[in-house]
Design a protein around this motif. Structure first.
Motif, PDB file in Angstrom:
ATOM      1  N   VAL A 112       0.855  -1.184   0.000  1.00  0.00           N
ATOM      2  CA  VAL A 112       0.000   0.000   0.000  1.00  0.00           C
ATOM      3  C   VAL A 112       0.891   1.235   0.000  1.00  0.00           C
ATOM      4  N   LEU A 113       0.656   2.107  -0.962  1.00  0.00           N
ATOM      5  CA  LEU A 113       1.385   3.371  -1.057  1.00  0.00           C
ATOM      6  C   LEU A 113       0.445   4.515  -0.716  1.00  0.00           C
ATOM      7  N   THR A 114       0.941   5.511  -0.007  1.00  0.00           N
ATOM      8  CA  THR A 114       0.136   6.691   0.294  1.00  0.00           C
ATOM      9  C   THR A 114       0.917   7.945  -0.086  1.00  0.00           C
ATOM     10  N   GLY A 115       0.209   8.944  -0.572  1.00  0.00           N
ATOM     11  CA  GLY A 115       0.836  10.205  -0.959  1.00  0.00           C
ATOM     12  C   GLY A 115       1.152  10.243  -2.436  1.00  0.00           C
ATOM     13  N   ARG A 116       0.819  11.352  -3.068  1.00  0.00           N
ATOM     14  CA  ARG A 116       0.996  11.486  -4.523  1.00  0.00           C
ATOM     15  C   ARG A 116       2.467  11.348  -4.922  1.00  0.00           C
ATOM     16  N   GLU A 117       3.361  11.935  -4.125  1.00  0.00           N
ATOM     17  CA  GLU A 117       4.778  11.878  -4.473  1.00  0.00           C
ATOM     18  C   GLU A 117       5.297  10.438  -4.424  1.00  0.00           C
ATOM     19  N   GLY A 136      -0.851  -0.241 -19.906  1.00  0.00           N
ATOM     20  CA  GLY A 136      -1.522   0.673 -18.997  1.00  0.00           C
ATOM     21  C   GLY A 136      -2.926   1.037 -19.408  1.00  0.00           C
ATOM     22  N   PHE A 137      -3.727   1.372 -18.399  1.00  0.00           N
ATOM     23  CA  PHE A 137      -5.021   2.015 -18.574  1.00  0.00           C
ATOM     24  C   PHE A 137      -4.822   3.484 -18.225  1.00  0.00           C
ATOM     25  N   ASP A 138      -5.102   4.360 -19.167  1.00  0.00           N
ATOM     26  CA  ASP A 138      -4.890   5.793 -18.961  1.00  0.00           C
ATOM     27  C   ASP A 138      -6.240   6.489 -18.856  1.00  0.00           C
ATOM     28  N   ARG A 139      -6.515   7.024 -17.669  1.00  0.00           N
ATOM     29  CA  ARG A 139      -7.746   7.778 -17.437  1.00  0.00           C
ATOM     30  C   ARG A 139      -7.517   8.720 -16.261  1.00  0.00           C
ATOM     31  N   PRO A 140      -8.263   9.817 -16.185  1.00  0.00           N
ATOM     32  CA  PRO A 140      -8.135  10.701 -15.028  1.00  0.00           C
ATOM     33  C   PRO A 140      -8.596   9.956 -13.759  1.00  0.00           C
ATOM     34  N   PRO A 141      -8.188  10.474 -12.567  1.00  0.00           N
ATOM     35  CA  PRO A 141      -7.355  11.653 -12.305  1.00  0.00           C
ATOM     36  C   PRO A 141      -5.877  11.355 -12.514  1.00  0.00           C
ATOM     37  N   TYR A 142      -5.073  12.432 -12.615  1.00  0.00           N
ATOM     38  CA  TYR A 142      -3.660  12.279 -12.901  1.00  0.00           C
ATOM     39  C   TYR A 142      -2.806  12.793 -11.737  1.00  0.00           C
ATOM     40  N   LEU A 143      -1.665  12.119 -11.528  1.00  0.00           N
ATOM     41  CA  LEU A 143      -0.705  12.577 -10.532  1.00  0.00           C
ATOM     42  C   LEU A 143       0.032  13.822 -11.022  1.00  0.00           C
ATOM     43  N   GLU A 144       0.286  13.874 -12.333  1.00  0.00           N
ATOM     44  CA  GLU A 144       0.948  15.018 -12.966  1.00  0.00           C
ATOM     45  C   GLU A 144       0.092  15.462 -14.142  1.00  0.00           C
ATOM     46  N   ASP A 145       0.442  16.598 -14.732  1.00  0.00           N
ATOM     47  CA  ASP A 145      -0.272  17.032 -15.925  1.00  0.00           C
ATOM     48  C   ASP A 145      -0.123  15.985 -17.018  1.00  0.00           C
ATOM     49  N   VAL A 221      -5.688  10.898  -6.662  1.00  0.00           N
ATOM     50  CA  VAL A 221      -5.047   9.636  -6.309  1.00  0.00           C
ATOM     51  C   VAL A 221      -4.142   9.890  -5.113  1.00  0.00           C
ATOM     52  N   GLU A 222      -4.556   9.433  -3.946  1.00  0.00           N
ATOM     53  CA  GLU A 222      -3.775   9.624  -2.738  1.00  0.00           C
ATOM     54  C   GLU A 222      -3.283   8.309  -2.150  1.00  0.00           C
TER      55      GLU A 222
END
Length: 325
Positions: A112-117, A136-145, A221-222
């Motif tokens: 389990v990972l927490t935090g966007r960074e 990959g599956f690419d869909r929003p939300p995004y960690l970066e632009d 995504v948190e």
């Protein structure tokens, strides 16, 4: 203070005293920092050897400190490199640890990972560590632009790593994304397809690891799962391959495959077909391509006339029959 960057305590004290007392002798420095002459002499010898101090002529010998930003800065840089190498070694050891304990400790199959960074760092690691392909599956939300990862993707493609990405219609509809990101990656060799809707976000490196968000419907995504080799990872691979079979290729559309009549659609038609295949509305297509709503409708109607289609479904079938999809 200086021991943290690998400088012993007496050497740090002598260097600090020398910075404040240029051209001081060993005896003067001993009085300044409270050390015995023998200790000061040994420290000065080490400092001179490492380029942190220099000896001047005359008797008694006198010393001059190197500028702190250079002297201490080089020590900090060295320690940062050591820490980077240690961190990399720890990641490698963790991989070995997980592989060795996978079947005796099932809990190690999922992290389990927490935090966007933290999540972003692991996703980047997955891409850098891939040996054959990224799926990959690419869909929003995004960690970066969207598109921020384009440089890494292009580099990995040139290094021989395959990319197979399925884009959700919301990803394709992101203003400017089709032209400035997706089609650019396709030009480098990415295989891209579109689906009206994807069940989740996912990055899958070979068949070794996957990262998926904990909540599929979250607006940010948190938290995320890292899935290691297990039946769960096998299920994610099967899910991707099933969606891949149902998705419409973007590359063939964007590249303008020749149709049965000896020609394909123009550039505008190719973009429209890619976006129609993703299930976008007229408004979504207009946003994605930066066109006005009226221009979008006019070009859609022209494309449908060219395909002799009365509905979007008929247009899709006609385009497929001609080899445009």
């Amino acid at each position: 203070m200086f021991e943290a960057v690998g400088l012993p305590g007496p050497d740090g004290a002598v260097y600090a005293a020398l910075v404040g007392h240029p051209y001081a002798s060993a005896a003067e420095l001993g009085l300044s920092c409270g050390l015995a002459p023998g200790q000061v002499g040994r420290s000065l010898a080490r400092l001179a050897r490492d380029g942190m101090a220099s000896r001047t002529g005359g008797r008694p010998a006198r010393f001059l400190a190197a500028a702190p930003d250079v002297a201490i800065g080089s020590l900090i840089g060295h320690q940062e490199e050591v820490l980077r190498q240690t961190r990399s070694a720890v990641h490698g050891l963790m991989e070995t640890y997980r592989e060795a304990s996978r079947y005796t400790h099932p809990a190690h199959s999922v992290e389990v990972l927490t935090g966007r960074e933290t999540i972003g760092h692991r996703v980047n690691q997955l891409q850098e560590g891939a040996r054959e392909q990224i799926r990959g599956f690419d869909r929003p939300p995004y960690l970066e632009d969207p598109g921020a990862n384009l440089g890494r993707t292009r580099r990995r493609l040139r290094e021989g790593i395959g990319y197979r990405i399925i884009y959700d219609r919301a990803a394709v509809a992101w203003p400017g994304r089709l032209e400035s990101d997706i089609l650019v990656s396709c030009g480098e060799g990415e295989q891209a397809r579109v689906r009206p809707e994807l069940p989740m976000k996912m990055v899958l490196a070979d068949a070794r690891q996957a990262v998926i968000p904990i909540g599929a419907q979250e607006h940010v995504v948190e938290a995320a799962y890292v899935i290691h080799p297990s039946s769960l990872l096998d299920a994610l691979v099967a899910l991707f391959e099933g969606e891949w079979e149902r998705a419409v290729p973007v590359q063939a559309t964007a590249a303008g495959a020749a149709g049965a009549e000896g020609h394909g659609p123009g550039e505008d038609g190719r973009r429209l077909l890619a976006l129609l295949a993703s299930g976008l509305t007229d408004e979504g297509i207009a946003r994605a391509l930066g066109w006005s709503y009226r221009t979008t409708q006019r070009r859609l109607q022209a494309l449908m006339r060219e395909l002799d289609a009365g509905t979007r479904f008929q247009a899709g079938m006609a385009a497929r029959d001609r080899g445009w999809l």
